[in-house]
Design a protein around this motif. Structure first.
Motif, PDB file in Angstrom:
ATOM      1  N   PHE A 456       0.904  -0.998   0.026  1.00  0.00           N
ATOM      2  CA  PHE A 456      -0.213   0.175  -0.143  1.00  0.00           C
ATOM      3  C   PHE A 456       0.872   1.350   0.092  1.00  0.00           C
ATOM      4  O   PHE A 456       0.614   2.179  -0.928  1.00  0.00           O
ATOM      5  N   THR A 457       1.745   1.190   0.925  1.00  0.00           N
ATOM      6  CA  THR A 457       2.499   2.519   1.182  1.00  0.00           C
ATOM      7  C   THR A 457       3.354   2.857  -0.231  1.00  0.00           C
ATOM      8  O   THR A 457       3.450   3.904  -0.598  1.00  0.00           O
ATOM      9  N   THR A 458       3.944   1.767  -0.721  1.00  0.00           N
ATOM     10  CA  THR A 458       4.800   1.922  -2.154  1.00  0.00           C
ATOM     11  C   THR A 458       4.123   2.351  -3.139  1.00  0.00           C
ATOM     12  O   THR A 458       4.465   3.373  -3.747  1.00  0.00           O
ATOM     13  N   ALA A 459       2.454   1.765  -3.487  1.00  0.00           N
ATOM     14  CA  ALA A 459       2.006   2.441  -4.242  1.00  0.00           C
ATOM     15  C   ALA A 459       1.226   3.644  -4.271  1.00  0.00           C
ATOM     16  O   ALA A 459       1.248   4.517  -5.260  1.00  0.00           O
ATOM     17  N   VAL A 460       0.925   4.069  -3.148  1.00  0.00           N
ATOM     18  CA  VAL A 460       0.583   5.649  -2.803  1.00  0.00           C
ATOM     19  C   VAL A 460       1.676   6.486  -3.030  1.00  0.00           C
ATOM     20  O   VAL A 460       1.555   7.492  -3.499  1.00  0.00           O
ATOM     21  N   THR A 461       2.977   6.241  -2.498  1.00  0.00           N
ATOM     22  CA  THR A 461       4.052   7.081  -2.540  1.00  0.00           C
ATOM     23  C   THR A 461       4.339   7.153  -4.060  1.00  0.00           C
ATOM     24  O   THR A 461       4.746   8.420  -4.612  1.00  0.00           O
ATOM     25  N   ALA A 462       4.457   6.166  -4.743  1.00  0.00           N
ATOM     26  CA  ALA A 462       4.582   6.245  -6.220  1.00  0.00           C
ATOM     27  C   ALA A 462       3.635   7.257  -6.894  1.00  0.00           C
ATOM     28  O   ALA A 462       4.107   7.917  -7.817  1.00  0.00           O
ATOM     29  N   ALA A 463       2.348   6.828  -6.841  1.00  0.00           N
ATOM     30  CA  ALA A 463       1.645   7.735  -7.207  1.00  0.00           C
ATOM     31  C   ALA A 463       1.398   9.265  -7.041  1.00  0.00           C
ATOM     32  O   ALA A 463       1.452  10.228  -7.716  1.00  0.00           O
ATOM     33  N   LEU A 464       1.619   9.660  -5.599  1.00  0.00           N
ATOM     34  CA  LEU A 464       1.895  10.824  -5.093  1.00  0.00           C
ATOM     35  C   LEU A 464       3.033  11.541  -5.725  1.00  0.00           C
ATOM     36  O   LEU A 464       3.007  12.538  -6.103  1.00  0.00           O
ATOM     37  N   ASP A 465       4.353  10.835  -5.997  1.00  0.00           N
ATOM     38  CA  ASP A 465       5.237  11.368  -6.566  1.00  0.00           C
ATOM     39  C   ASP A 465       5.044  11.718  -8.168  1.00  0.00           C
ATOM     40  O   ASP A 465       5.505  12.921  -8.391  1.00  0.00           O
ATOM     41  N   SER A 466       4.295  10.921  -8.817  1.00  0.00           N
ATOM     42  CA  SER A 466       3.683  11.441 -10.096  1.00  0.00           C
ATOM     43  C   SER A 466       3.031  12.585 -10.147  1.00  0.00           C
ATOM     44  O   SER A 466       3.145  13.565 -10.973  1.00  0.00           O
ATOM     45  N   LEU A 467       2.047  12.572  -9.402  1.00  0.00           N
ATOM     46  CA  LEU A 467       1.205  13.859  -8.981  1.00  0.00           C
ATOM     47  C   LEU A 467       1.987  14.994  -8.677  1.00  0.00           C
ATOM     48  O   LEU A 467       2.064  16.161  -9.368  1.00  0.00           O
ATOM     49  N   ILE A 468       2.953  15.017  -8.023  1.00  0.00           N
ATOM     50  CA  ILE A 468       3.598  15.980  -7.689  1.00  0.00           C
ATOM     51  C   ILE A 468       4.800  16.665  -8.914  1.00  0.00           C
ATOM     52  O   ILE A 468       4.774  17.789  -9.007  1.00  0.00           O
ATOM     53  N   ARG A 469       5.436  15.467  -9.368  1.00  0.00           N
ATOM     54  CA  ARG A 469       6.491  15.768 -10.427  1.00  0.00           C
ATOM     55  C   ARG A 469       5.727  16.245 -12.004  1.00  0.00           C
ATOM     56  O   ARG A 469       6.056  17.106 -12.541  1.00  0.00           O
ATOM     57  N   HIS A 470       4.672  15.516 -12.017  1.00  0.00           N
ATOM     58  CA  HIS A 470       4.150  15.727 -13.515  1.00  0.00           C
ATOM     59  C   HIS A 470       2.804  16.451 -13.627  1.00  0.00           C
ATOM     60  O   HIS A 470       2.312  16.615 -14.580  1.00  0.00           O
ATOM     61  N   GLY A 471       1.763  16.410 -12.343  1.00  0.00           N
ATOM     62  CA  GLY A 471       0.573  16.950 -12.445  1.00  0.00           C
ATOM     63  C   GLY A 471      -0.287  15.681 -12.614  1.00  0.00           C
ATOM     64  O   GLY A 471      -0.266  14.600 -12.988  1.00  0.00           O
ATOM     65  N   SER A 472      -1.657  16.280 -12.385  1.00  0.00           N
ATOM     66  CA  SER A 472      -2.949  15.087 -12.153  1.00  0.00           C
ATOM     67  C   SER A 472      -2.999  14.703 -13.598  1.00  0.00           C
ATOM     68  O   SER A 472      -3.239  13.650 -13.964  1.00  0.00           O
ATOM     69  N   ARG A 473      -3.137  16.002 -14.589  1.00  0.00           N
ATOM     70  CA  ARG A 473      -3.461  15.312 -15.988  1.00  0.00           C
ATOM     71  C   ARG A 473      -2.441  14.366 -16.520  1.00  0.00           C
ATOM     72  O   ARG A 473      -2.796  13.419 -17.196  1.00  0.00           O
ATOM     73  N   LYS A 474      -1.148  14.828 -16.574  1.00  0.00           N
ATOM     74  CA  LYS A 474      -0.295  13.781 -17.076  1.00  0.00           C
ATOM     75  C   LYS A 474      -0.142  12.384 -16.490  1.00  0.00           C
ATOM     76  O   LYS A 474       0.051  11.163 -17.077  1.00  0.00           O
ATOM     77  N   THR A 475      -0.362  12.554 -14.871  1.00  0.00           N
ATOM     78  CA  THR A 475      -0.417  11.156 -14.473  1.00  0.00           C
ATOM     79  C   THR A 475      -1.337  10.398 -14.868  1.00  0.00           C
ATOM     80  O   THR A 475      -1.408   9.085 -14.910  1.00  0.00           O
ATOM     81  N   TYR A 476      -2.960  10.713 -14.878  1.00  0.00           N
ATOM     82  CA  TYR A 476      -3.863   9.952 -15.310  1.00  0.00           C
ATOM     83  C   TYR A 476      -3.861   9.698 -16.843  1.00  0.00           C
ATOM     84  O   TYR A 476      -4.460   8.553 -17.406  1.00  0.00           O
ATOM     85  N   GLU A 477      -3.240  10.515 -17.591  1.00  0.00           N
ATOM     86  CA  GLU A 477      -2.897  10.086 -18.974  1.00  0.00           C
ATOM     87  C   GLU A 477      -1.966   8.979 -19.190  1.00  0.00           C
ATOM     88  O   GLU A 477      -2.158   8.096 -19.987  1.00  0.00           O
TER      89      GLU A 477
END
Length: 484
Positions: A456-477
């Protein structure tokens, strides 16, 4: 323009002056007026006049002030792809404002005609720990209610004092009907109310456990906040000014555990013996998708859910969340076509007539995540199944509660834990390796099991890292490209 009132409305099929108060409802906001009050209006129209509703606000006088001058009538505007239709609801026969006169509300709950006290006070209104469902006996309102039981502030405090007062007067107990999105909502409210009663006195706690019915419910209708544009449009359509109409969708559903010792209205609901499958399906599919979409959509600049669904990459994420991760955790109710239900949800989300703001749905996330996403995650982890979409929903909430959007503008975060959330976010900064564990440490939300599970922590942290680095739109794309 002429204002809506009993003298100007000619469409009600019954006279609201000749009804009895059978229900006191705590939290007479938009959802209640679009859902339970609508069902009850139909009962009154059929001739059973015992079930009119006296509403109560536990906080602000807005609803009372808006509706008093129109004899408590209001317009219900229902929309779908074919357009909008308006009708007047008369089942609400008054609204009390609890902080102005707590005793008046207690006396209303002690009316001999009252058989049901119902609630839509939102998840935070129960003063409980969302992770465990237990009463938070250190909540400021609960501490107040224990010290001043005859002038309570909280919904549980009002329920306990009214139960005590009815018992002292020899009146039969009312049924407590929760219509909020809590897991096992009847049992959860029974636990909260029973514990507060026990803290008042062991005898009162025993009385609640033995004599008060808490039927569970599943409520389903999308109800956006009313805007000035809604008021203007509805006035033009009806020819009557209404200070607080309610806008909603045509779709409505209500499943209720049939446990009403003092009787109930003949609502056009589904009465069942086991509510759990219906409740879980709705909480995880509709509410889980709504919350995830609201955080991702808000961060990407989408104002409404309908706007989110126009974004094909975000719509793909929602479909993947439902189909690939949520559905396997459900026990589908007998006779229910879950595929048809999911397709209907997607259609409802796209409804252009509902301007359901992502910001509105994003409120109170600390109270909503446990039942909307975290329970599903726990079930998936038990099966060693992927949680990529669910983890992204949690991570999007984490990014949202930092209080600063992707352009550097402030987010108006509304949450009972907002100060704690902001303090942890500020201390961690926009660094996923620091921010994720800081927020996961709040066991009132995540418990102790999920923060200890590296999957759980690994998956959430990786997703959060993408949101911070790339933004929401790029992350869900990117999510769409890696989860076709």
């Amino acid at each position: 323009m002429t204002r809506l009132s009993l003298s100007t409305c000619k469409t009600l099929p019954y006279d609201p002056a000749f009804v009895d108060i059978g229900i006191v409802h705590l939290g007479a906001g938009a959802f209640h007026r679009a859902h339970m009050a609508d069902y009850t209006d139909a009962v009154l129209a059929k001739g059973d006049r015992r079930w009119a509703i006296l509403g109560a606000s536990l906080r602000a006088p807005d609803t009372r002030d808006a509706l008093k001058g129109q004899d408590w009538l209001y317009t219900l505007a229902e929309s779908d792809e074919s357009g909008e239709r308006c009708r007047v609801i008369g089942s609400l026969r008054g609204v009390l404002v609890a902080p102005e006169n707590p005793q008046a509300l207690i006396e209303a709950m002690c009316l001999p005609s009252v058989k049901i006290v119902s609630l839509t006070v939102t998840e935070k209104g129960y003063c409980h720990d969302p992770a465990t469902g237990e009463l938070n006996d250190q909540h400021p309102d609960i501490l107040h209610d224990l010290s001043h039981p005859d002038s309570p502030r909280s919904a549980p405090g009002f329920l306990v004092e009214a139960i005590r007062a009815r018992k002292a007067r020899g009146l039969p107990p009312f049924t407590v009907l929760c219509c909020d999105n809590l897991p096992a909502n009847g049992r959860t409210v029974a636990k909260v109310v029973g514990r507060l009663a026990e803290l008042r006195s062991p005898a009162l706690g025993a009385y609640v456990a033995e004599h008060i019915a808490f039927p569970a419910t599943m409520v389903d209708r999308i109800v956006p906040a009313t805007t000035d544009a809604d008021r203007a449009r509805i006035a033009a359509a009806t020819g009557l000014e209404d200070q607080w109409p309610v806008v909603t969708e045509v779709f409505t559903d209500w499943v209720i555990e049939d446990n009403f010792p003092q009787g109930r209205p003949d609502w056009a609901a589904r009465f069942v013996t086991d509510i759990a499958p219906f409740e879980t399906m709705k909480l995880r599919l509709l509410n889980g998708a709504h919350s995830s979409m609201s955080y991702l959509g808000y961060l990407a600049g989408h104002e409404t859910i309908a706007d989110c669904m126009k974004d094909e990459a975000l719509a793909h994420f929602v479909r993947h969340l439902m189909n690939a991760e949520v559905t396997s955790t459900l026990t589908v109710p007998p006779g229910t076509d879950v595929s048809a239900y999911k397709q209907a949800l997607l259609t409802r989300f796209r409804n252009p007539g509902l301007r359901h703001r992502t910001w509105q749905i994003a409120m109170d996330g600390s109270q909503k995540l446990p039942q909307r996403l975290l329970g599903t995650i726990r079930d998936r982890l038990k099966e060693s199944a992927p949680i990529d979409a669910l983890a992204l929903g949690v991570a999007a909430w984490m990014r949202y509660v930092t209080g600063v959007d992707e352009t550097g503008n402030a987010i108006d975060v509304r949450d009972p834990l907002k100060d704690e959330l902001r303090a942890k976010a500020d201390a961690a900064g926009l660094d996923a390796q620091r921010l994720a564990p800081a927020l996961l440490s709040i066991d009132r939300i995540f418990g102790r099991d999920l923060p200890a599970d590296h999957r759980f922590t690994t998956a959430v942290t990786a997703a959060l890292d993408s949101l911070i680095r790339h933004g929401s739109r790029k992350t869900y794309e990117n999510f769409r490209s890696t989860h076709p």
